[in-house]
Each structure stands twice: as structure tokens, then as C-alpha cells.
Write a protein that holds these residues in place. Structure first.
Motif, PDB file in Angstrom:
ATOM      1  N   CYS A 402      52.894  21.242  44.202  1.00 42.85           N
ATOM      2  CA  CYS A 402      51.500  20.803  44.258  1.00 42.85           C
ATOM      3  C   CYS A 402      51.275  19.973  45.519  1.00 42.85           C
ATOM      4  O   CYS A 402      52.218  19.457  46.110  1.00 42.85           O
ATOM      5  CB  CYS A 402      51.140  19.996  43.020  1.00 42.85           C
ATOM      6  SG  CYS A 402      52.125  18.516  42.802  1.00 42.85           S
ATOM      7  N   ALA A 416      44.176  17.085  41.422  1.00 45.31           N
ATOM      8  CA  ALA A 416      43.961  18.162  40.446  1.00 45.31           C
ATOM      9  C   ALA A 416      45.201  19.060  40.371  1.00 45.31           C
ATOM     10  O   ALA A 416      45.651  19.440  39.292  1.00 45.31           O
ATOM     11  CB  ALA A 416      42.735  18.981  40.825  1.00 45.31           C
ATOM     12  N   SER A 419      48.062  17.471  38.427  1.00 42.57           N
ATOM     13  CA  SER A 419      47.905  17.636  36.979  1.00 42.57           C
ATOM     14  C   SER A 419      48.255  19.057  36.576  1.00 42.57           C
ATOM     15  O   SER A 419      48.896  19.304  35.557  1.00 42.57           O
ATOM     16  CB  SER A 419      46.470  17.322  36.551  1.00 42.57           C
ATOM     17  OG  SER A 419      46.220  15.946  36.637  1.00 42.57           O
ATOM     18  N   GLY A 420      47.818  20.009  37.404  1.00 40.47           N
ATOM     19  CA  GLY A 420      48.100  21.411  37.103  1.00 40.47           C
ATOM     20  C   GLY A 420      49.592  21.711  37.080  1.00 40.47           C
ATOM     21  O   GLY A 420      50.099  22.365  36.168  1.00 40.47           O
TER      22      GLY A 420
ATOM     23  N   GLN C 456      42.562  24.371  38.866  1.00 42.69           N
ATOM     24  CA  GLN C 456      41.858  23.301  38.161  1.00 42.69           C
ATOM     25  C   GLN C 456      41.993  23.445  36.655  1.00 42.69           C
ATOM     26  O   GLN C 456      42.040  22.446  35.930  1.00 42.69           O
ATOM     27  CB  GLN C 456      40.380  23.317  38.519  1.00 42.69           C
ATOM     28  CG  GLN C 456      40.115  22.817  39.917  1.00 42.69           C
ATOM     29  CD  GLN C 456      38.632  22.699  40.181  1.00 42.69           C
ATOM     30  OE1 GLN C 456      37.849  22.457  39.270  1.00 42.69           O
ATOM     31  NE2 GLN C 456      38.259  22.873  41.422  1.00 42.69           N
ATOM     32  N   GLY C 459      45.059  21.963  35.660  1.00 46.67           N
ATOM     33  CA  GLY C 459      44.905  20.516  35.783  1.00 46.67           C
ATOM     34  C   GLY C 459      44.174  19.934  34.580  1.00 46.67           C
ATOM     35  O   GLY C 459      44.599  18.940  33.996  1.00 46.67           O
TER      36      GLY C 459
END
Lengths: 434, 258, 556
Positions: A402, A416, A419-420, C456, C459
């Protein structure tokens, strides 16, 4: 079939992406080992002054996240450490981590700084790109996490020549320990998230821009340090040559980017960060006039176009479309920008006080080595290769990617993505279907 | 630095945990020096600070109050600092109305990375307070209690608190009909309300122990007898005051117990 | 009533405090303060030794309040609180006084004045400590399921990620079939896969996953509740289906702006990019001269944003057309080519090499379309070009669904000026809403490519899975508490709360404000506003703050 796997994840890289991934995973109840190469987490975001388009103070919004990560019951921070070997498969990786010796006892040191003040050697501070000096025993920056000193073994008089040891004498907590050794730790994890970030491209090789030859030609990150309140000039926008205030500033886009000889790709964030930097200059001093020399104004994210429009209308930033052919210098060391503007047959010369080069974002030094250790493929540009429809999967199962080590992206994207990638890692270690 | 002209002001600061308190800590870490007069009360958000508490501080002898929050747009609780701004700006204007120098209340913004700025703000504010002197140079000792206590009561009244805290929505987002209220119009209404409550409380304060006639009450403040009577009539209807006796032809008003 | 027994620990912090303040004088001074039964100094209160001394003092001296005067609560309060907890004392009966970062370090030349200041600060801290109440962290149960609104690529990916982790998911889609805009796309960039194949794959994965319940031709009608405990109804073909969920994810996407009245748009000879994709997938393209116009209806006064995906879409389609028919002549009229990133920029270069002609035009001099030609002023050449065309393709922006504000109101989340949903923090919380328990991904947030929507979606799944994995939410007890006797239900608090965490509800006493414990952040905005002073901010009460002011202004 339920795959049994260790409910532990390793995150490599302690910048904003690594921190976010670690916090998300920790919040899910998964144990995290966060490995960071430098003495402190925080990464590039800690070096910025403000962030676009909200103009939030960067370290102010980052510091609480750093503190949360540090104190998180499920996150173990390994700073000044590097990954040396990764064996095994998804669900069961055996990792060797080299923990470099700081020569300071982490449990005793409170970061008071008495040692650093008395250290007789001064070297350029990496955090400020050499624009300030630090002691050989040092904190990378005031808000460092963990707040523990580190001794730079390459420059330490005792470690190289056997003399000095002033820091040991000065420390009231007996926290200095020259007997410390590098240690290797073995960790067993179920998944790995790589978030090692980027380096700024060094434009010294682009002789047409005069970087390093002309004192008043600096890079964007150096500018950020200059304009930052806790930076080398206390937030005063001054020219490196004579420390006079800079009132005319040129921002040169695509330095090293979109350039087949260097980096053919677009670094995505530079149009926005240069706009922000121009806006900040005007906020510091209403006499400042800024020019942005650009090819395409890429303001694609949320609120970005409005920010650029406001910068023109409210802050008077002048956007000049054209490729900067070269930068020269006059006798007062003022940079002269030679630009081939799109609607003019000849190059237009603009004299400024300070030129800021928006350099490419390139993969971190050491990426090739790390990719071999992790056995993951890099793409044609040296970033970690991922699949379009599985954007966080590297070429090796169980290792996810990421942030800027994947492709240059801005902070919201990094967060984002972090988190993904955490979700993908959690799918492996937290059970469920395989 | 602190002992100038023999006046060593007492300064109270309300600092918000996420920004100004952090900025103050950074000033410490960076060793930026400033005068010793400041005492800090930590709050989670500048929006926690009730104007009545600021008035309480002045009543008890504080010479200058600083309320420092996050820069607009950066509040950790998104809107807290806007409410702080609305309340403190209103209080500043009101202090001026009752004869207290509004510069005694400072509202400003300090981010977590502005250590030097914090130190400078404290130095500048302390110097300013030294220059304008202690609170009793603004209003005489006996007027002091009357005015500030009445002010505190005014800022505790329902209608005033309602208006102060609705201001932001009404000006920015509009009322239920989608109409945005004009700032100047709103200020008129708001200050009318506060001043009315203030005057009411001045009167109540004057007659809390002893019954007084309308003229006598008017003498205790800057109100005219007509203004006093207007207030008394309403307060009598609301049961706040009563005519406890008649002295000749003059009714004597007293505050109702309870 | 138990008598208050306060213990005060004054830290030297080596020489950091001890080298400037008269620490023994402080310890002595403290002894005379009300309710203080014990005081001592420490060299380093945060060291193992110091912590052990605190713990023993709590037990041996039966302390029920602890005050530490040293550095800053922002770094060390959690440490001392946990030490109190270990010794059996409620962690919220601990108070911190800052005599280093805000005293000894900033008054280094004035040790006496600084010591006096430290005395005042400690006196204030002790007065506050006396009024502290024990607080319990509150546990609110989280219903272990997620409601995903929107079944496009973002919604499907999010549902799968959560379903694969073992969480129950309800996926609601208002059209007949899952897929969203993917249904309108032909091929994807850069992998050249058919969008329809991607939809098939996702649909099959969803069908196989027993944790995911799919409701198509369904719309969310009403949502009640709060973080961890949402409930409401989904209307499907006239039937009302109730649901319960712990978290909600908004993945409702966006739609293509139809440029009615612009550039001669007629859907036949002048079409949008999505309409072109349909033509391509049905293999109906038979023309040679194509002119594409970028930024139609975008980056202008009315809609001052860049829709991010259109330049790449135009390039993708142009290259597709050239592949099928190398004789085609394609012009792309643009203002800025938004081919950000690594592969996009590469593709742009390839398109130029392949013969696509790029003409830069400015906002002030837009192209003009008449029956046979497009007239456009080329900014680089400095002259007007006349381009014959068989087909004009208009690249229009993604715009928010016109009913996005309806959903926003239902969820109590904000939308921005363009109708896109507004996240909690543009930089650090791009997928969360300020309202807890609701998350966001895909083009509902901002125009995104398929790849970005997938990213996203993962996420948002990660964020949503945090409360789901914990099964409960633990909230810090620093929240607002309403006194039902004093509250008159005026509703001011509900209006001003930035987190929509206090609401007027029906109760036996009438309409009364009630704090939503799970999401109240304890900022105190309501507490300082309440016209009846009916709200107590736990741990930062009016009385505690007043006690500090009184202690400050009263000499001991």
C-alpha cells in the motif's frame, strides 16, 4: 476450508500508510509487528509543513496517530530495524529482523536531549535534508516516536576512534550503552504489508536546472522544511544564499517526471503540492508572488480543482504552461527561469528569488534488495507490482502493498490503501473462508 | 519580566488538548521562554469553555484570560472552535459594554506545531495586561461585583445561551425555512437579549437584601428610572420581584426568595 | 461518605524539573493542601521505581486520589492511569499537573517565580482531584452484521471482503442486478478484460459466500439507531424487509452527467463516453472520424471539479477503436490531460505514438460543433482547426445521484457542495464519516476508477470490520450526561453536536435529551451551551473547572 494461520501481521514501513495499517489491524484484535528502518516512525508526512487541500498542519494531524500506534496494545514497534529474510508461505512466514543497536537503552532514555546538546560532533541532519545539523547522538526530530536517542555509529567518535564518550558522562539516567550489539529477531507472521514509501528524485543529474550549483534552487521537500515552523529557519521563507526573504518564487513541475530519460511516469501529487506551497508562501508574506511552471495541472482529487482555482483568484498565483528548458543565475544569485511557453515562439525568462523543483517520487533506495528478500516483483518503474483488479496483492501470496511504494499517491489515498491492505491481510489471518 | 511597575498580573489560559495545549508543550520541548504569569486549565476542546466560567475568573481577580483553540477548520471535534469563537467574541463585546477592557479576553488559535507562536502569544498578552493594569482600573471596586456578577447571571440565562449557540447555524445554514440570518441583524437581537438580562440582574442584585424604590434602584446603575420600572413590571409579573412595602407614595421592590 | 485521601507525587525528572524548581519546597507545600494525606518526590516518576512507589502508596496509605506533578498528560497520563488501575484505584481518579513542559522548561531563568507557579498549578490540580469521580469505560454491543448500500464494484468488493472474514453482510442494490456502472462498461483498462466478466466473477463469489445476503430491486427506506445498533427497513418490490446492522457502508456510486443542450448532444451522432462503450460492446461502431471533447460540463463555474476518470476513459476507448480499425482518425480535445500515475502516463504516450491527435483548448475558447465540423482553437498552434467528424464523443463528469441527500439525511451524514458524501477528515479519515459506524467507498465519495473503487472498498471493509471484530465498542467515559430533571427538551444540543451524538427522545418525563454513549466524543460543546445547564461533561465538569479557578485565586 479454514486456513489456520498465526494471527500476527508484519507491517514494513512506519510512515502514514504503515501506521494506519498497523492501527487498523491492531484494532481488529490482530497482533502487529511494525518494522521501521529509521529511528522514528512518521515517514515523509512528518517532514511536510502543511497538507493540501485543507492546509492542515502535517505533524499536528500525524502526531496523534503516531502516539496511538506506539501505545496500541496490539502493536509492537521495532524502530531502527530492517527485514533481512522472509521464508515460508501465506499464513506462515518466518521473518528475520535485524534490530540495529542504538547504543541507548530504550527503557531508560526519556529523550531529554542533554546528551545531544553536549555532543562535540555535528553532522548534517537527514530530516532537514542537510539544511540543519544534529549531534551524532540525536533525535531525528522533536516529535519523534519513540522519543529515544540514537547514536549514529558512522560518525560517533567513540565507535569509530575509541575516544570521547561525553554523552555517557552527561546522561543522568545511565541510558547510554556502548556495549549494545545489533540483534536478530525471529518473527512468525501470517501476512505481511509493505508500506515503505518513496524517496524524492535527486535532480543533481539534471544539470539544466542547476540544483546544487545554484544555492537558490531547492527541491520541494527542502522548501517544506524551510517553511515549517519547527524547521531550520523557524518557518521563515528565506533564500539559502543570503537568508533574505524570498519574494518571488518559481515552482517548476515535472522535474524528472514525465521524462523518458529519467522517470517516464507522472508523480501524481506534485501539481497539488506546488499549489499548496505557493499558497503557503503567500500566507507567510503577502508580498510574495509565485509562479507555477507546469505541463498539465493535475488536480483530480476531492476539493483539488477548487483549491487550484482559489489559489489563482485569491492568492494571485500565476500558472504558466510550458516546459522549463533551463535555470541560470545572475550575479545576485537570483535564479532565472527559461521557459518554453506553449503560446510563445521563444523562451520567456523570469527572474525570481527562489526556484523550487517539484521532483519525481521514486521508489525508496533499497527497494530492489527488499523485493529480493520478500521475493516479490517490481514493475518497470521499480515500484512494487500489483494487479489492477486486486490492487494490494503483490506477486507473492500473503504479501500486500500500500502507499507510495506501490505508486505515487497522496495522503488520503495512502491512508485508504493502508486500510485496504489491512483488510486483505486480515482475510488471511483472522480466519473465515480461504 | 514579571515585576513591572509592581503589578504582576494573574493570567488564566484555557488550552485545548489537541492543539493549543500541544503547542504549549512544544514550546517547552523547544525551550521557548515566556513570562511566568500564565496558569493553564486544560480542556478537551475550546468549545468546552462556558462564558460564565470566564466571567467567574474575572470576578475572582484574574486580570487576563486566554482561550486558545485549534485553527478554524482544524478542530479535533470539527466545530468546537467555531462555538468557542462565537461565545468569546460575544463576551468580548459585552465586556466592553459594561466597562471592562475587551482586550482582557484573548481568543486565538495555536496549532500543535506552533511552539514559538504560543510563547509569543503568552509574552505579548502578558505585556498587554501589565500595560492596561489590573481589572480594578477598568471598574471601581464596588462596581466590580455588581457588574460582573450581573454579567455572569446574564450569560446563564436561557434565552441568551440559546441565541449565542444558535448563531452559527442560523448564519451559516439558515433557519428551518432555509433563510440565512444577517450577521448585523443577529448581533442586534443577541446583544439586546444579553443586555436586557444583564440589566435585570443588576436590579435583582440591588434589591436582593433590601427593598428599594425605583429611583433608588436607578441610582445603583446607569439605568434610567423608566428603564428600571419597565424591567420591574415584567419581573413582577414573572414572580421574580414583589412590592414589599409602600413608602409614602413610592412602592419598594424586593427580590423574591427562591 | 468516604473521606478523600489524596497522594501527590512531585517529579524531578532528573534535572529537567529538579534543576529549576525547588522540589522539596513543593513537596512541603503540598502537605498543607486540603485532603492531601501523602506527598513525596521522585527522581523519575515514570520509571519502574517511581511506578512501584505510587502503587505501594495507594495501598499502604489507602489513597483514593493520585496527583502526579511532572511532564505532560499528553504522553504520560495513560501510563499513570494504568498504574492506578493495577493498584486497585479507578484510573479516572488520577490527575496530572504539568510542571515541566509548561513550567520548568519555559521559565529557566526565573526559578523562584516558576516554583510559585508550580505551587499554584499543583494547588489547582489537587482541588480538581478532590472532585473527580470514578468512571467506568462503557461497553456497547455491536450487532455483528454490516449493511452495504449499493451493489456496484465497490459494494460487491466490500461485501466480499467482510463476508470472507466471516461477518454477515446485507447487500442492497436498487437495480435488478448487481454490477452498477460495470454493466455499462465495455473493456477495462489496463488489463483489457471485459467488464462483464468481472461482474460475473464477483457475482459468483458472492453467491458462494453464505454470509452475504443480496437484495436486488431494493431500496433502503429508513434507518434508525446508532453506532453498533442500526435498524431499519429495505423495500423490495413493495415488500418491507426489516434489517439490523452494526455498521453501514455507503457504496452507492455516482452517475454520468448527460450534457443535454451541449455541443449538439443527441445520443446518436454526439454521444457520451458511456454511450460509446455500449456501442463498442455491441460492436456497432462503423465510423472513421471521431472527435472526443474532454471536460464537458466539468471544471467550469457550475461544476468546478475534475472528474478524474474521463481522460483515461477517452484514451482507453480511443485505443480500442484504433485497435479494431487502424484507419480511424481520432482527435481528443482537452484542457489538461489527467493521466496521473505510472501506467496512465505510459498509456498517454502510447496513444500519441499510435496517432491519436491531441488538441489543447481553453475554458475561455471552447470548441464549437456544427453539422459537419468541430471548430476548435488550438492553444499550442495558436490557430483554429476545423475537424470533420462522423461521431463526437463527449467526456462528461461523474455527478452525484440526485437522491444522495435523501440517503445522507437518513444516515445523518453530510454531503459536499457537489452532492458527494463528505468524509470525517479529508486527509486522515477518507473512508469514515464523522458519524460513527458509517463508512464510505467508491464514486459515492468521489469519482473513482474501477481499480480505485476496489481499493477503497477494501479500505472501508477494514474500517467497518474493526467494531465488528471487537463485537463491542468501548467508549471512554469522557462523555456528556444529561440531568433529566433539569432538561426541558429544547433541542439546542441536538442541533449543535458535531457528531450527532445527543438526541431528543421520548421518555416518561417527556422529551429529554439523551447522549448516544457509543459515539459521544466528549468535546463539551453541548455542555457549555445548554441553556438549562442540564448537561454534565464527565471528568471535565463545571464544578471541577470552577474548583481550579477558585483554588488559583485563593491563597492557601
Amino acid at each position: 476450508m479454514i486456513v489456520e494461520s498465526r494471527k500476527v501481521v508484519m507491517v514494513i514501513g512506519g510512515g502514514i500508510a504503515g501506521i494506519q495499517a498497523a492501527i487498523d489491524l491492531g484494532d481488529m484484535g490482530i497482533k502487529v509487528h511494525l518494522i521501521e528502518k529509521t529511528p522514528s516512525i512518521g515517514g515523509r508526512m512528518a517532514q511536510l509543513d502543511k497538507t493540501f487541500p485543507t492546509n492542515d498542519c502535517s505533524i499536528c494531524i500525524l502526531a496523534p496517530k503516531m502516539a496511538e500506534c506506539f501505545r496500541h496494545p496490539n502493536v509492537t514497534l521495532h524502530t531502527y530495524s530492517e527485514v533481512k529474510e522472509v521464508l515460508g508461505v501465506k499464513g506462515d512466514f518466518s521473518v528475520k529482523v535485524l534490530k540495529k543497536a542504538r547504543y541507548v537503552k530504550e527503557a531508560e532514555c526519556v529523550g531529554c536531549g542533554d546528551c545531544s546538546a553536549k555532543c562535540p560532533v555535528r553532522v548534517p541532519n537527514e530530516f532537514d535534508f542537510g539544511m540543519r545539523r544534529r549531534g551524532v547522538i540525536y533525535l531525528p526530530y522533536l516529535q519523534a516516536v519513540p522519543m529515544v536517542m540514537t547514536i549514529d555509529r558512522d560518525n560517533c567518535l567513540y565507535l569509530t576512534k575509541g575516544v570521547c564518550k561525553i554523552c555517557e558522562k552527561v546522561c543522568t539516567r545511565e541510558a547510554i550503552d556502548f556495549e549494545q550489539k545489533d540483534t536478530e529477531i525471529d518473527l512468525n507472521v501470517g501476512a505481511i504489508v509493505v508500506a515503505t514509501g518513496f524517496d524524492p528524485f535527486d535532480p543533481t543529474g539534471l544539470s539544466e536546472y542547476g540544483y546544487k550549483r545554484y544555492k537558490n534552487v531547492i527541491t520541494a521537500l527542502e522548501y517544506e522544511r524551510l517553511v515549517c515552523a519547527s524547521g531550520p529557519s523557524g518557518g521563515h521563507l528565506i533564500r539559502p544564499s543570503d537568508r533574505k526573504p524570498a519574494e518571488k518564487i518559481a515552482f517548476i513541475q515535472c522535474v524528472g517526471s514525465r521524462d523518458v530519460k529519467n522517470n517516464p511516469y507522472c508523480s501524481t501529487v506534485c501539481c497539488m503540492h506546488s499549489t499548496k506551497e505557493a499558497v503557503l508562501a503567500k500566507e507567510h508574506d503577502s508580498n510574495v508572488q509565485s509562479y507555477v511552471f507546469y505541463m498539465d495541472m493535475r488536480a483530480v482529487g476531492k476539493g483539488f480543482q477548487g483549491y487550484v482555482t482559489r489559489s489563482e483568484e485569491e492568492y494571485g498565483i500565476k500558472y504558466v504552461r510550458g516546459r522549463v528548458a533551463k535555470i541560470t543565475e545572475d550575479l545576485e544569485r537570483n535564479p532565472i527561469i527559461w521557459c518554453e511557453e506553449s503560446d510563445s515562439p521563444t523562451a520567456v525568462k523570469t527572474k525570481v528569488d527562489l526556484a523550487v523543483l517539484a521532483t519525481s517520487l521514486i521508489p525508496r533506495r533499497g527497494m530492489e534488495e527488499l523485493s529480493k528478500i520478500l521475493e516479490i516483483e517490481l514493475d518497470a518503474y521499480g515500484f512494487i507490482k500489483t494487479a489492477s483488479l486486486e490492487p494490494f496483492d503483490s506477486s507473492r501470496e500473503g504479501i500486500f502493498v500500500c502507499g507510495c511504494c506501490r505508486e505515487p499517491v497522496d495522503i488520503p489515498e495512502s491512508v485508504a490503501q493502508a486500510s485496504g491492505a489491512a483488510a486483505r491481510a486480515a482475510e488471511i489471518v483472522a480466519g473465515g473462508f480461504s | 519580566m514579571s515585576q513591572q511597575d509592581g503589578f504582576d498580573p494573574k493570567i488564566l489560559g484555557f488550552l485545548c488538548n489537541w492543539c493549543s495545549y500541544a503547542g504549549a508543550d512544544l514550546a517547552g520541548v523547544s525551550r521557548f521562554q515566556y513570562p511566568t504569569n500564565l496558569r493553564v486549565i486544560r480542556v478537551m476542546c475550546s468549545g468546552r469553555v462556558d462564558p460564565t466560567l470566564v466571567l467567574e475568573a474575572f470576578i475572582r481577580g484574574i486580570d487576563g484570560v486566554m482561550v486558545l483553540g485549534c485553527h478554524p477548520g482544524e478542530c479535533h471535534y470539527i466545530l468546537g472552535n467555531y462555538y468557542a469563537e462565537g461565545r468569546m467574541k460575544t463576551l468580548q463585546r459585552f465586556l466592553e459594554i459594561i466597562g471592562v477592557k475587551p482586550e482582557r479576553l484573548l481568543l486565538d488559535w495555536v496549532s500543535a506545531s506552533e511552539g514559538e507562536r504560543f510563547a509569543n502569544l503568552v509574552s505579548d498578552f502578558t505585556k498587554k495586561i501589565v500595560k492596561i493594569g489590573t481589572l480594578s482600573t477598568d471598574i471601581s471596586k464596588d462596581e466590580f461585583q455588581k457588574r460582573l456578577l450581573a454579567a455572569k447571571e446574564a450569560f446563564s440565562q436561557h434565552r441568551t445561551r440559546w441565541l449565542i449557540n444558535r448563531e452559527r447555524e442560523l448564519l451559516v445554514e439558515g433557519n428551518v425555512f432555509g433563510e440565512r440570518v444577517d450577521q448585523d441583524d443577529f448581533n442586534k437581537i443577541k446583544f439586546e437579549s444579553v443586555v436586557k438580562d444583564y440589566e435585570k440582574n443588576r436590579i435583582l442584585f440591588a434589591i436582593r437584601d433590601k427593598a428599594l424604590s425605583v429611583t433608588e434602584i436607578a441610582q445603583t446603575s446607569t439605568l434610567t428610572p423608566q428603564e428600571v420600572l419597565r424591567h420591574l413590571i415584567i419581573m413582577e409579573q414573572n414572580g421574580l420581584v414583589t412590592v414589599s412595602e409602600i413608602d409614602g407614595v413610592k412602592p419598594m421592590y424586593k427580590k423574591m426568595r427562591g | 461518605m468516604e473521606e478523600t485521601r489524596i497522594g501527590v507525587f512531585v517529579c524531578r525528572c532528573g534535572t529537567n524539573i529538579g534543576g529549576f524548581l525547588d522540589v522539596p519546597a513543593l513537596v512541603d507545600y503540598v502537605k498543607g493542601l486540603p485532603f492531601v494525606v501523602f506527598s513525596q518526590e521522585n527522581m523519575y516518576t515514570c520509571s519502574e521505581t517511581g511506578l512501584t512507589e505510587i502503587k505501594s502508596a495507594i495501598v499502604e496509605k489507602r489513597l483514593n486520589r493520585v496527583v502526579v506533578a511532572s511532564c505532560t498528560p499528553r504522553t504520560h497520563e495513560p501510563l499513570f492511569r494504568s498504574v492506578c488501575k493495577e493498584a486497585g484505584l479507578n484510573p479516572y481518579l488520577f490527575e496530572f499537573v504539568n510542571i515541566r513542559d509548561q513550567c520548568s522548561w519555559v521559565h529557566m531563568q526565573e526559578p523562584e517565580a516558576a516554583t510559585e507557579k508550580a505551587k499554584d498549578l499543583i494547588r489547582m490540580g489537587v482541588a480538581r482531584a478532590k472532585l473527580l469521580e470514578p468512571q467506568e469505560e462503557i461497553e456497547v454491543g455491536v450487532i455483528p452484521s454490516a449493511l452495504v448500500i449499493g451493489g456496484g464494484i465497490a459494494g460487491m468488493t466490500c461485501a466480499l471482503s467482510l463476508g470472507d472474514r466471516g461477518f454477515e453482510v446485507i447487500l442492497v442494490e436498487r437495480e435488478k442486478e448487481l454490477g452498477g456502472h460495470l454493466k455499462n462498461l465495455h473493456k477495462l483498462f489496463p488489463i483489457q478484460e471485459d467488464a462483464s466478466k468481472l461482474i460475473e466473477r464477483k457475482r459468483m463469489d458472492i453467491a458462494k459466500n453464505r454470509n452475504i445476503e443480496v437484495l436486488t430491486s431494493a431500496k433502503v427506506e429508513g434507518i434508525n439507531g446508532f453506532f453498533g445498533n442500526f435498524d431499519g427497513t429495505v423495500k423490495q418490490k413493495g415488500k418491507d424487509i426489516p434489517f439490523k446492522a452494526g455498521v453501514i457502508i455507503v457504496a452507492t456510486g455516482a452517475e454520468e452527467f448527460k450534457p443535454i443542450g451541449m455541443y449538439g448532444y443527441d445520443g446518436v451522432k454526439v454521444v457520451t463516453q458511456l454511450e460509446l462503450e455500449r456501442i463498442l460492446s455491441e460492436d456497432r461502431l462503423s465510423v472513421k472520424n471521431i472527435v472526443m471533447i474532454q471536460c464537458v460540463g466539468a471544471r467550469n463555474e457550475e461544476r468546478n471539479y475534475c472528474s478524474k476518470v474521463c481522460c483515461m476513459t477517452a484514451l482507453k476507448n480511443a485505443m480500442r477503436i484504433l485497435e479494431e480499425n487502424p484507419e480511424s482518425q481520432i482527435f481528443i480535445l482537452y484542457r489538461d490531460m489527467q493521466t496521473y500515475g505510472t501506467f496512465n502516463e505510459d498509456f498517454y504516450r502510447k496513444a500519441r505514438e499510435k496517432g491519436v491527435i491531441f488538441v489543447k483548448y481553453s475554458l475561455q475558447k471552447p470548441p464549437v460543433v456544427n453539422k459537419r465540423l468541430v471548430r476548435v482553437f488550438d492553444e499550442f498552434l495558436g490557430e483554429e482547426l476545423h475537424l470533420p467528424y462522423d461521431l463526437i464523443v463527449l467526456s462528461t463528469p461523474m455527478i452525484a445521484h440526485p437522491d444522495s441527500d435523501e440517503l445522507a439525511k437518513m444516515l445523518k451524514v453530510p454531503i459536499d457542495e457537489y452532492g458527494f458524501f463528505l468524509e470525517a477528515h479529508v486527509k486522515l479519515k477518507p473512508l469514515d464519516f464523522a458519524t460513527d459506524g458509517v463508512y464510505l467507498c467508491g464514486s459515492a465519495h468521489w469519482p473513482s476508477t474501477v481499480s480505485e473503487s476496489i481499493a477503497q472498498a477494501y479500505g472501508a471493509a477494514s474500517r467497518a470490520s474493526i467494531p465488528l471484530s471487537r463485537r463491542h465498542v468501548i467508549t471512554e467515559p469522557i462523555i456528556a450526561a444529561v440531568d433529566e430533571e433539569k432538561c426541558i427538551g429544547c433541542g439546542l444540543c441536538e442541533i449543535i453536536c458535531p457528531f450527532k451524538s445527543i438526541r431528543i427522545e421520548e421518555s416518561p418525563n417527556g422529551r429529554i435529551a439523551n447522549t448516544i454513549v457509543a459515539s459521544c466524543k466528549g468535546c463539551g460543546v453541548c455542555g457549555a451551551a445548554c441553556p438549562q445547564k442540564a448537561i454534565t461533561m464527565n471528568h471535565f465538569t463545571d464544578e471541577q473547572m470552577l474548583a481550579e479557578v477558585v483554588a488559583l485565586t485563593t491563597e492557601r
